[in-house]
Design a protein around this motif. Structure first.
Motif, PDB file in Angstrom:
ATOM      1  N   MET A  38       0.821  -1.181   0.000  1.00 20.61           N
ATOM      2  CA  MET A  38       0.000   0.000   0.000  1.00 20.61           C
ATOM      3  C   MET A  38       0.874   1.258   0.000  1.00 20.61           C
ATOM      4  SD  MET A  38      -3.432   0.296   0.847  1.00 20.61           S
ATOM      5  CE  MET A  38      -4.533   1.540   1.295  1.00 20.61           C
ATOM      6  N   ILE A  39       1.872   1.290   0.847  1.00 22.34           N
ATOM      7  CA  ILE A  39       2.755   2.445   0.899  1.00 22.34           C
ATOM      8  C   ILE A  39       3.551   2.548  -0.391  1.00 22.34           C
ATOM      9  CG2 ILE A  39       4.771   3.428   2.051  1.00 22.34           C
ATOM     10  CD1 ILE A  39       3.657   2.239   4.651  1.00 22.34           C
ATOM     11  N   THR A  40       4.000   1.414  -0.912  1.00 21.28           N
ATOM     12  CA  THR A  40       4.750   1.422  -2.161  1.00 21.28           C
ATOM     13  C   THR A  40       3.891   1.927  -3.301  1.00 21.28           C
ATOM     14  OG1 THR A  40       6.001  -0.468  -1.352  1.00 21.28           O
ATOM     15  CG2 THR A  40       6.185   0.029  -3.671  1.00 21.28           C
ATOM     16  N   GLY A  41       2.632   1.567  -3.321  1.00 23.24           N
ATOM     17  CA  GLY A  41       1.707   2.070  -4.334  1.00 23.24           C
ATOM     18  C   GLY A  41       1.570   3.567  -4.277  1.00 23.24           C
ATOM     19  N   ASN A  42       1.487   4.106  -3.069  1.00 20.29           N
ATOM     20  CA  ASN A  42       1.407   5.563  -2.917  1.00 20.29           C
ATOM     21  C   ASN A  42       2.693   6.240  -3.370  1.00 20.29           C
ATOM     22  OD1 ASN A  42      -1.198   5.444  -1.922  1.00 20.29           O
ATOM     23  ND2 ASN A  42      -0.513   5.316   0.200  1.00 20.29           N
ATOM     24  N   ILE A  43       3.825   5.621  -3.067  1.00 15.47           N
ATOM     25  CA  ILE A  43       5.108   6.172  -3.515  1.00 15.47           C
ATOM     26  C   ILE A  43       5.161   6.174  -5.038  1.00 15.47           C
ATOM     27  CG2 ILE A  43       7.601   5.770  -3.594  1.00 15.47           C
ATOM     28  CD1 ILE A  43       7.368   4.707  -0.715  1.00 15.47           C
ATOM     29  N   ALA A  44       4.769   5.063  -5.660  1.00 16.77           N
ATOM     30  CA  ALA A  44       4.798   4.971  -7.122  1.00 16.77           C
ATOM     31  C   ALA A  44       3.851   5.992  -7.747  1.00 16.77           C
ATOM     32  CB  ALA A  44       4.437   3.562  -7.567  1.00 16.77           C
ATOM     33  N   ASN A  45       2.679   6.182  -7.159  1.00 16.05           N
ATOM     34  CA  ASN A  45       1.741   7.175  -7.691  1.00 16.05           C
ATOM     35  C   ASN A  45       2.317   8.584  -7.581  1.00 16.05           C
ATOM     36  OD1 ASN A  45      -0.289   5.463  -8.546  1.00 16.05           O
ATOM     37  ND2 ASN A  45      -1.277   5.439  -6.547  1.00 16.05           N
ATOM     38  N   SER A  46       2.970   8.881  -6.480  1.00 18.32           N
ATOM     39  CA  SER A  46       3.525  10.221  -6.316  1.00 18.32           C
ATOM     40  C   SER A  46       4.730  10.460  -7.217  1.00 18.32           C
ATOM     41  CB  SER A  46       3.912  10.463  -4.855  1.00 18.32           C
ATOM     42  OG  SER A  46       5.007   9.650  -4.498  1.00 18.32           O
ATOM     43  N   LEU A  47       5.377   9.378  -7.665  1.00 15.47           N
ATOM     44  CA  LEU A  47       6.502   9.498  -8.585  1.00 15.47           C
ATOM     45  C   LEU A  47       6.055   9.394 -10.044  1.00 15.47           C
ATOM     46  CD1 LEU A  47       9.059   7.257  -6.678  1.00 15.47           C
ATOM     47  CD2 LEU A  47       9.043   9.747  -6.829  1.00 15.47           C
ATOM     48  N   ALA A  48       4.754   9.551 -10.279  1.00 18.98           N
ATOM     49  CA  ALA A  48       4.164   9.525 -11.630  1.00 18.98           C
ATOM     50  C   ALA A  48       4.347   8.168 -12.304  1.00 18.98           C
ATOM     51  CB  ALA A  48       4.723  10.640 -12.495  1.00 18.98           C
ATOM     52  N   LYS A  49       4.193   7.097 -11.530  1.00 19.95           N
ATOM     53  CA  LYS A  49       4.265   5.734 -12.058  1.00 19.95           C
ATOM     54  C   LYS A  49       3.029   4.943 -11.619  1.00 19.95           C
ATOM     55  CE  LYS A  49       9.029   5.529 -12.868  1.00 19.95           C
ATOM     56  NZ  LYS A  49       9.268   5.636 -14.262  1.00 19.95           N
ATOM     57  N   PRO A  50       1.843   5.393 -12.004  1.00 24.97           N
ATOM     58  CA  PRO A  50       0.633   4.689 -11.557  1.00 24.97           C
ATOM     59  C   PRO A  50       0.453   3.319 -12.205  1.00 24.97           C
ATOM     60  CG  PRO A  50       0.048   6.393 -13.112  1.00 24.97           C
ATOM     61  CD  PRO A  50       1.521   6.543 -12.814  1.00 24.97           C
ATOM     62  N   LEU A  51       1.084   3.087 -13.356  1.00 28.80           N
ATOM     63  CA  LEU A  51       0.975   1.795 -14.012  1.00 28.80           C
ATOM     64  C   LEU A  51       1.572   0.692 -13.140  1.00 28.80           C
ATOM     65  CD1 LEU A  51       0.073   0.297 -16.539  1.00 28.80           C
ATOM     66  CD2 LEU A  51       2.327   0.755 -17.507  1.00 28.80           C
ATOM     67  N   PHE A  52       2.640   1.020 -12.417  1.00 27.72           N
ATOM     68  CA  PHE A  52       3.255   0.038 -11.515  1.00 27.72           C
ATOM     69  C   PHE A  52       2.255  -0.423 -10.465  1.00 27.72           C
ATOM     70  CE2 PHE A  52       5.336  -0.743  -7.428  1.00 27.72           C
ATOM     71  CZ  PHE A  52       6.065  -1.870  -7.756  1.00 27.72           C
ATOM     72  N   THR A  53       1.511   0.501  -9.888  1.00 25.99           N
ATOM     73  CA  THR A  53       0.522   0.162  -8.870  1.00 25.99           C
ATOM     74  C   THR A  53      -0.560  -0.738  -9.444  1.00 25.99           C
ATOM     75  OG1 THR A  53       0.935   2.287  -7.815  1.00 25.99           O
ATOM     76  CG2 THR A  53      -1.044   1.134  -7.159  1.00 25.99           C
ATOM     77  N   LEU A  54      -1.009  -0.421 -10.633  1.00 29.08           N
ATOM     78  CA  LEU A  54      -2.020  -1.242 -11.296  1.00 29.08           C
ATOM     79  C   LEU A  54      -1.495  -2.645 -11.569  1.00 29.08           C
ATOM     80  CD1 LEU A  54      -4.784  -1.500 -12.759  1.00 29.08           C
ATOM     81  CD2 LEU A  54      -3.584  -0.737 -14.814  1.00 29.08           C
ATOM     82  N   LEU A  55      -0.284  -2.735 -12.088  1.00 32.79           N
ATOM     83  CA  LEU A  55       0.296  -4.040 -12.387  1.00 32.79           C
ATOM     84  C   LEU A  55       0.502  -4.877 -11.127  1.00 32.79           C
ATOM     85  CD1 LEU A  55       2.875  -3.105 -15.159  1.00 32.79           C
ATOM     86  CD2 LEU A  55       0.677  -4.268 -15.432  1.00 32.79           C
ATOM     87  N   MET A  56       0.890  -4.252 -10.040  1.00 30.95           N
ATOM     88  CA  MET A  56       1.075  -5.001  -8.796  1.00 30.95           C
ATOM     89  C   MET A  56      -0.262  -5.541  -8.271  1.00 30.95           C
ATOM     90  SD  MET A  56       4.234  -5.352  -7.911  1.00 30.95           S
ATOM     91  CE  MET A  56       4.488  -5.646  -9.636  1.00 30.95           C
ATOM     92  N   SER A  57      -1.312  -4.763  -8.412  1.00 34.00           N
ATOM     93  CA  SER A  57      -2.632  -5.226  -7.971  1.00 34.00           C
ATOM     94  C   SER A  57      -3.114  -6.398  -8.816  1.00 34.00           C
ATOM     95  CB  SER A  57      -3.649  -4.093  -8.053  1.00 34.00           C
ATOM     96  OG  SER A  57      -3.311  -3.084  -7.148  1.00 34.00           O
ATOM     97  N   ILE A  58      -2.929  -6.296 -10.126  1.00 29.72           N
ATOM     98  CA  ILE A  58      -3.325  -7.389 -11.016  1.00 29.72           C
ATOM     99  C   ILE A  58      -2.478  -8.627 -10.749  1.00 29.72           C
ATOM    100  CG2 ILE A  58      -3.337  -8.122 -13.437  1.00 29.72           C
ATOM    101  CD1 ILE A  58      -4.158  -5.242 -14.126  1.00 29.72           C
ATOM    102  N   LEU A  59      -1.175  -8.429 -10.587  1.00 36.18           N
ATOM    103  CA  LEU A  59      -0.281  -9.542 -10.293  1.00 36.18           C
ATOM    104  C   LEU A  59      -0.675 -10.244  -9.006  1.00 36.18           C
ATOM    105  CD1 LEU A  59       2.498 -10.994 -10.919  1.00 36.18           C
ATOM    106  CD2 LEU A  59       3.497  -9.317  -9.384  1.00 36.18           C
ATOM    107  N   ARG A  60      -0.948  -9.465  -7.966  1.00 37.68           N
ATOM    108  CA  ARG A  60      -1.294 -10.050  -6.674  1.00 37.68           C
ATOM    109  C   ARG A  60      -2.577 -10.860  -6.751  1.00 37.68           C
ATOM    110  NH1 ARG A  60      -0.950  -6.024  -2.359  1.00 37.68           N
ATOM    111  NH2 ARG A  60      -2.302  -4.899  -3.758  1.00 37.68           N
ATOM    112  N   LEU A  61      -3.595 -10.321  -7.400  1.00 33.66           N
ATOM    113  CA  LEU A  61      -4.886 -10.986  -7.408  1.00 33.66           C
ATOM    114  C   LEU A  61      -4.943 -12.150  -8.386  1.00 33.66           C
ATOM    115  CD1 LEU A  61      -7.779 -11.120  -6.373  1.00 33.66           C
ATOM    116  CD2 LEU A  61      -8.398  -9.529  -8.182  1.00 33.66           C
ATOM    117  N   PHE A  62      -4.668 -11.876  -9.664  1.00 30.72           N
ATOM    118  CA  PHE A  62      -4.929 -12.872 -10.698  1.00 30.72           C
ATOM    119  C   PHE A  62      -3.804 -13.875 -10.915  1.00 30.72           C
ATOM    120  CE2 PHE A  62      -7.735  -9.337 -11.992  1.00 30.72           C
ATOM    121  CZ  PHE A  62      -8.933 -10.016 -11.873  1.00 30.72           C
TER     122      PHE A  62
END
Length: 72
Positions: A1-25
């Protein structure tokens, strides 16, 4: 969760999306199916914990590499 916020603040929202998809599916659902066969309901919770741990390690490596690139 914290890493996702860091990635979003560094203008890398795709990383957060990919991590969520990777974790779930790709990690949680296959592990839940496998572990529930052997450990019943407890297997689903074990799969959830293991999926979160694996994605956390991947996210930690991403953040380390990103900050190394910035400092170089």
């Amino acid at each position: 969760m914290i890493t996702g916020n860091i990635a979003n603040s560094l203008a890398k929202p795709l990383f957060t999306l990919l991590m969520s998809i990777l974790r779930l599916f790709l990690i949680f659902i296959p592990l839940a199916l496998l572990f529930s066969h052997y450990f019943a309901l407890n297997g689903i919770f074990m799969a959830m914990a293991l999926a979160n741990f694996i994605v956390g390690i991947i996210a930690l490596n991403f953040i380390r590499n990103f900050f190394k690139e910035i400092s170089d």
